[in-house]
Enzyme design. Structure first.
Site, PDB file in Angstrom:
ATOM      1  CG  HIS A  61      -9.621   3.691   3.995  1.00 27.12           C
ATOM      2  ND1 HIS A  61     -10.074   3.722   5.283  1.00 27.12           N
ATOM      3  CD2 HIS A  61      -8.291   3.915   4.081  1.00 27.12           C
ATOM      4  CE1 HIS A  61      -9.068   3.971   6.110  1.00 27.12           C
ATOM      5  NE2 HIS A  61      -7.968   4.089   5.399  1.00 27.12           N
ATOM      6  CD  GLU A  75      -4.655   8.345  -0.795  1.00 28.95           C
ATOM      7  OE1 GLU A  75      -5.123   8.221   0.354  1.00 28.95           O
ATOM      8  OE2 GLU A  75      -3.455   8.542  -1.019  1.00 28.95           O
ATOM      9  CG  HIS A  98      -1.831   1.192   1.280  1.00 27.90           C
ATOM     10  ND1 HIS A  98      -2.987   1.283   0.537  1.00 27.90           N
ATOM     11  CD2 HIS A  98      -1.758   2.346   1.984  1.00 27.90           C
ATOM     12  CE1 HIS A  98      -3.572   2.432   0.776  1.00 27.90           C
ATOM     13  NE2 HIS A  98      -2.863   3.101   1.659  1.00 27.90           N
ATOM     14  CG  ASN A 150      -4.830   4.424  -3.561  1.00 29.44           C
ATOM     15  OD1 ASN A 150      -5.827   3.751  -3.374  1.00 29.44           O
ATOM     16  ND2 ASN A 150      -3.730   4.232  -2.880  1.00 29.44           N
ATOM     17  CB  SER A 188      -6.591  -0.517  -3.933  1.00 27.48           C
ATOM     18  OG  SER A 188      -7.095  -1.472  -3.013  1.00 27.48           O
ATOM     19  CD  GLN A 245      -7.457   8.168  10.150  1.00 23.60           C
ATOM     20  OE1 GLN A 245      -7.951   8.770   9.213  1.00 23.60           O
ATOM     21  NE2 GLN A 245      -6.357   7.449  10.000  1.00 23.60           N
TER      22      GLN A 245
END
Length: 749
Positions: A104, A102, A55, A548, A550, A324
């Site tokens: 998650h 991006e 990642h 990004n 993934s 965070q």
């Protein structure tokens, strides 16, 4: 337990270390020992393990991503490109816009609410770190089969997380997608995009320079949530045990992030930072190593000064934590006092944790003992680079030979009507209002277009009405059939959506979602998609500004469809000239722009009617896409069209239905003589749009299309309260709306 210091590591070379448990390979561990000329300390091993994860390091994708730089189109609009937290483009009038998308994905499967919420928080901080005020977010989402029990667990949690975090920040959610497909079962795709606005002179970069400058960590305290976080979760394939990894998922606090945003923007206004980095994936390991690596010197950090939520955390855990709402700033000594005053004003914890040195090492200490002594570039930028084997899959030819054009198709008006109603009410084509109504789309008062429009649009200057539009698109079914064409179709659709709203496409960000890079079939898909996007962006003149990757989106041996999601940003001089999708006035003339062919491979109709995936996706003609975009933008600017809607999933019948329902007026359509009614309604040929032209502008519009060589066929008129395909069927809007709006609530009831 003895602290594992650098001196201790030098003296205990043969001590076994848990490198495999941290996700490292034997050769990677051996390379770390070679770099350091000794075994790493526990803290160093923790840093390398998260920073060399898939990642964070892009170790399997770097060799293919280089094309985005090598083939980048030359443009004066690009102010900051790939390599920073986010790309930045010039949109005129002294304004710059930064945007990035991006993923998650894995955290959102393990813990849907927090996984999605912290995905939004992370991308917002990326934008903030560039010096911009975040102004809007978007969320392309993909879930498993709509009727699968686990979709009822994952989807509501993800939507609540996206909405809860974004709404609390006061950021409008202006667009995105919701797609269902069984291939995403166990591997939902939660991609998040943020847009930020600043003046050119306000751009900030992630670098630590100036010996003696202070390193300040500010924001939330560091906790045990997110140990390893997305850097670990996103770097391996899921199996049945993965949902037990809940502690690895970060926990977000949007109210803390809102304070952090306002605090940081005030710090920027007073010019108090020389460099800045948000803490996202890999936490402090990333922020310290990247800042030092991009700067002109080294860095010394006193790790025991980091404010903690849990006093029992070890140094390794502090370095790996992805808690965070944290930022790291490089501040000149004379500005530290004022920096801390602003943080106190906003109730944001700020601590000087170190300083920039004139050396070339990243040194970290714990209560006076040195636990890290590494060359920062080896951690942040010189990780492993793999040229993974890849080859066209053995099954690709058979998949493409299974031609969707040969499937049984409806014949006659009754069957066409039933097929249209089934398509429009299917989960992927039905209204997503259940989702988007949970988002605040208009907070801040500058949203001029939002879901379900073709693109989201934000006004960025109230005096001039300058604005930007962004669209995200991606069709994994197309990419499964042909990853090169599928990736270019994603680019073309996002480009077309931006132009359909009246904005000129300017730049691209992408989120490349694929299966395991250790599978040669998957790596071939990935390589083809990267080549396609690099080639396509060069031809369209829209540089990739960042994005990004993934990987490992698969369960066992079953990978998701290759899903390159492409975001295109465009600029519009006057948002009052925007073009909506709604047919909002009777008498408007409907024109179909572009060529319609018998192209049904990967189509929504083939999926809904037959559960089929096979054949070839629609052909791509990027030259035609550019021409269509120029016509749409010019027609919007000059008042020649009142509405426009691109044609993509579901074809013409889907686009017309959406525009009719949006505006509240029906349409009478006439099938052109040269087209079969079924192909006319359901083909997914690219490079097309349907537009509503005022009668007073018909001649001027036709002249423009004719002069530019763009096919433009008059196919009907806005009229009545039904969609009537003359000679075939009539579908009242009331019946259509009921079917269109009922599907998603019924599935999630």
């Amino acid at each position: 337990m003895t602290l594992d210091t650098v001196k201790h590591a030098e003296q205990t070379s043969d001590t076994p270390q848990p490198w495999a448990e941290l996700g490292l390979k034997q050769d990677e561990y051996d390379r770390i020992r070679e770099i350091l000329d000794r075994r790493p300390t526990g803290a160093e091993l923790a840093m390398y393990s998260v920073m060399w994860s898939e990642h964070c390091s892009y170790k399997s994708s770097k060799v293919h991503l280089r094309q985005f730089g090598e083939k980048a189109p030359q443009t004066d609009a690009l102010l900051v490109g790939i390599g920073e937290n986010a790309g930045v483009v010039d949109v005129g009038q002294g304004y710059a816009v930064t945007f990035k998308i991006e993923s998650h994905n894995h955290p959102s499967y393990v813990e849907p609410y927090q996984g999605a919420a912290t995905g939004v928080g992370g991308i917002v901080r990326d934008i903030l770190a560039m010096g911009a005020r975040p102004v809007a977010v978007m969320d392309p989402l993909r879930f498993g089969a709509a009727d699968h029990p686990d979709t009822k667990r994952v989807l509501p949690g993800v939507v609540a997380g996206v909405g809860g975090y974004g709404n609390c920040l006061g950021l409008p959610n202006i667009g995105g997608e919701v797609v269902f497909d069984a291939c995403y079962q166990g591997n939902p795709l939660v991609n998040a995009l943020c847009i930020g606005v600043m003046k050119h002179e306000d751009i900030h970069l992630a670098k630590a320079s100036g010996a003696g400058n202070k390193v300040i960590l500010y924001g939330a305290r560091t906790g045990g949530d997110g140990i390893g976080g997305v850097s670990v979760l996103a770097s391996e394939t899921f199996d049945d045990s993965k949902p037990t990894k809940r502690p690895a998922v970060q926990v977000g606090d949007p109210f803390q992030e809102k304070l952090l945003i306002e605090c940081t923007l005030e710090i920027f206004r007073e010019d108090l930072v020389d460099g800045i980095q948000d803490l996202g994936g890999a936490g402090l390991s990333c922020a310290t190593s990247e800042l030092a690596s991009a700067g002109s010197g080294g860095m010394r950090v006193e790790l025991d000064t980091v404010p903690l939520r849990d006093a029992t955390l070890s140094p390794e855990e502090i370095l790996m934590s992805e808690s965070q709402e944290r930022m790291c700033a490089i501040v000149e000594p004379g500005k530290v006092e004022r920096f801390l005053e602003i943080c106190e004003k906003w109730d944001v914890i700020a601590t000087v944790i170190g300083e920039v040195t004139d050396g070339d090492r990243l040194e970290i200490f714990w209560h006076g003992e040195q636990i890290v002594d590494v060359p920062p570039r080896t951690v942040a930028h010189e990780g492993p680079v793999y040229e993974r084997p890849y080859a066209r899959p053995d099954w690709q030819d058979a998949l493409q030979a299974d031609d969707a054009n040969a499937l049984p198709r409806p014949a006659g008006g009754d069957e066409l009507r039933a097929a249209a109603l089934a398509l429009i009410s299917s989960p992927n084509q039905a209204s997503k209002a259940w989702v988007t109504d949970q988002y605040d789309r208009f907070v801040q008062g500058n949203t001029v277009l939002a879901q379900p429009e073709d693109s989201g649009m934000i006004r960025i200057d109230e005096s001039t009405n300058l604005g930007v539009a962004v669209a995200t698109d991606g069709n994994g079914r197309y990419a499964k059939l042909d990853p090169y064409t599928g990736a270019q179709l994603a680019l073309a659709e996002a480009y077309r959506n931006v132009a359909a709203s009246g904005a000129t496409p300017l730049a691209v960000s992408d989120c490349l979602n694929f299966g395991s890079p250790e599978d040669p079939d998957v790596m071939w898909q990935f390589a083809e998609a990267c080549r396609a996007l690099a080639d396509g962006c060069l031809e369209l003149g829209t540089p990739v500004t960042g994005g990004n990757v993934s990987l490992y989106n698969q369960t066992g041996d079953t990978a998701i469809h290759p899903t390159p999601v492409v975001a295109v940003l465009g600029v519009i001089d006057d948002v009052t000239r925007r073009t909506p999708i709604a047919f909002a006035e009777e008498g408007q003339l409907l024109y179909l722009l572009g060529d319609t062919k018998e192209e049904l491979g990967g189509s929504a109709w083939s999926q809904v009617a037959h559960g089929h995936l096979g054949g070839l996706p629609p052909a791509v003609d990027l030259g035609r896409e550019k021409l269509l975009a120029e016509i749409l933008v010019s027609a919007s600017r000059d008042g020649m069209i009142d509405a426009a809607h691109d044609l993509s999933d579901g074809g013409l019948v889907q686009a017309v239905a959406e525009s009719c329902l949006r505006g509240g007026f029906g349409a009478r359509l006439v099938v052109p003589d040269e087209l079969d009614p079924f192909v006319f309604l359901f083909s997914e040929s690219a490079g097309r749009a349907v537009v509503a032209v005022p009668r007073s502008e018909e001649l001027r519009f036709n002249d423009m299309c004719g002069a530019r060589g763009l096919p433009a066929a008059r196919i009907g008129v806005v009229d009545g309260d039904a969609i009537e395909v003359q000679g075939q069927f009539t579908l009242p809007l009331a019946e259509l709306r009921s079917a269109y709006e009922a599907t998603i609530p019924a599935l999630l009831a």
